[in-house]
Design a protein around this motif. Structure first.
Motif, PDB file in Angstrom:
ATOM      1  N   SER A  17       0.819  -1.101  -0.129  1.00 17.59           N
ATOM      2  CA  SER A  17      -0.035  -0.020   0.149  1.00 17.59           C
ATOM      3  C   SER A  17       0.831   1.234  -0.061  1.00 17.59           C
ATOM      4  O   SER A  17       1.930   1.492   0.516  1.00 17.59           O
ATOM      5  CB  SER A  17      -0.947   0.191   1.284  1.00 17.59           C
ATOM      6  N   LYS A  18       0.337   2.169  -0.462  1.00 17.04           N
ATOM      7  CA  LYS A  18       1.012   3.525  -0.632  1.00 17.04           C
ATOM      8  C   LYS A  18       0.214   4.667   0.194  1.00 17.04           C
ATOM      9  O   LYS A  18      -1.169   4.911  -0.033  1.00 17.04           O
ATOM     10  CB  LYS A  18       0.932   3.973  -2.046  1.00 17.04           C
ATOM     11  N   VAL A  19       1.036   5.134   1.021  1.00 18.72           N
ATOM     12  CA  VAL A  19       0.471   6.315   2.081  1.00 18.72           C
ATOM     13  C   VAL A  19       0.503   7.769   1.347  1.00 18.72           C
ATOM     14  O   VAL A  19       1.635   7.951   0.912  1.00 18.72           O
ATOM     15  CB  VAL A  19       1.179   6.340   3.279  1.00 18.72           C
ATOM     16  N   ILE A  20      -0.615   8.320   1.366  1.00 15.39           N
ATOM     17  CA  ILE A  20      -0.781   9.545   0.804  1.00 15.39           C
ATOM     18  C   ILE A  20      -1.450  10.470   1.856  1.00 15.39           C
ATOM     19  O   ILE A  20      -2.208  10.334   2.617  1.00 15.39           O
ATOM     20  CB  ILE A  20      -1.504   9.648  -0.436  1.00 15.39           C
ATOM     21  N   LEU A  21      -0.891  11.810   1.894  1.00 16.63           N
ATOM     22  CA  LEU A  21      -1.325  12.938   2.870  1.00 16.63           C
ATOM     23  C   LEU A  21      -2.658  13.259   2.303  1.00 16.63           C
ATOM     24  O   LEU A  21      -2.555  13.771   1.279  1.00 16.63           O
ATOM     25  CB  LEU A  21      -0.263  13.842   2.741  1.00 16.63           C
ATOM     26  N   LEU A  22      -3.645  13.332   3.153  1.00 15.42           N
ATOM     27  CA  LEU A  22      -4.934  13.828   2.801  1.00 15.42           C
ATOM     28  C   LEU A  22      -5.040  15.273   3.503  1.00 15.42           C
ATOM     29  O   LEU A  22      -4.862  15.219   4.746  1.00 15.42           O
ATOM     30  CB  LEU A  22      -6.063  12.908   3.520  1.00 15.42           C
ATOM     31  N   CYS A  23      -5.533  16.270   2.957  1.00 16.16           N
ATOM     32  CA  CYS A  23      -5.621  17.417   3.754  1.00 16.16           C
ATOM     33  C   CYS A  23      -6.682  18.445   2.952  1.00 16.16           C
ATOM     34  O   CYS A  23      -7.308  18.049   2.009  1.00 16.16           O
ATOM     35  CB  CYS A  23      -4.246  18.059   3.687  1.00 16.16           C
TER      36      CYS A  23
END
Length: 215
Positions: A109-115
């Motif tokens: 899995s790839k972690v992406i910053l949500l903002c």
């Protein structure tokens, strides 16, 4: 692209419906427009040593988050950031979770910053962010930005030209149902003695009142 994990960092002071809606909005965008599976969402509250004015103790913020997330089967609360002995940078938090998934997750899995757009716009505030820090976050992880009414995303690209070279890792997501709820406005309403009913789950309102928070 790999399966996506959204990481939302912040104060959550208190958590509100818009924080939770961001996950749903971003998930719809990735599933429907990019055809990418979203594995899960993680909420990581900031450490008490962030030293932000008006920030209530993490015990209260965690209790409210646990209550707010009862109805979600894919967004989870993680206390790692709160449990550290010091404040952690956003990059360090992202790196921690990516390493955790690399170690334990066979689905890669790839972690992406949500903002929200407010955080994205804060990149242009002088002295608030190190430009190299911004580059490292976007280049290494990517960022999904949920816009709000009145925000000017294009001005961020104009003020920070280096972002244009990273556009393939910046996902701008327009909220189809604009929502102006914010923790700042909720705290202000409480301090003025105004009602916050229907802005937060009833359990959270009762918790805030019982513990006399934000008065």
């Amino acid at each position: 692209m790999k399966n996506i994990v959204f990481l939302l960092c912040g104060s959550f002071n208190p958590v509100n419906y818009m924080h939770l809606r961001m996950f749903e909005i971003a998930k719809d965008f990735f599933n429907m427009h990019l055809k990418i599976e979203v594995k899960c969402g993680i909420i990581s509250p900031v450490n008490d040593k962030y030293n932000k004015r008006g920030l209530v103790n993490s015990n209260h913020r965690l209790n409210m988050l646990k209550s707010a997330l009862k109805s979600s089967n894919w967004v989870k609360l993680d206390t790692w950031e709160c449990e550290q002995n010091q404040w952690s940078t956003t990059f360090d938090v992202l790196q921690h979770f990516q390493q955790a998934f690399n170690k334990n997750d066979k689905q890669d899995s790839k972690v992406i910053l949500l903002c929200g757009a407010d955080l994205f716009e804060s990149f242009t505030v002088p002295g608030l962010w190190d430009p190299q820090h911004i580059k490292d976050i976007i280049k290494t992880f990517g960022i999904a930005v949920v816009t709000r009414y009145g925000t000017r995303i294009e001005s961020v690209f104009q003020n920070l030209p280096f972002l244009n070279t990273l556009k393939d890792k910046i996902y701008i997501i327009h909220d189809p149902i604009p929502n102006e709820i914010s923790s700042t406005k909720i705290r202000a309403a409480i301090s003025r003695g105004q009602s916050i009913k229907y802005l937060l789950p009833e359990e959270l309102i009762q918790y805030i009142q019982n513990h006399k928070l934000y008065v």
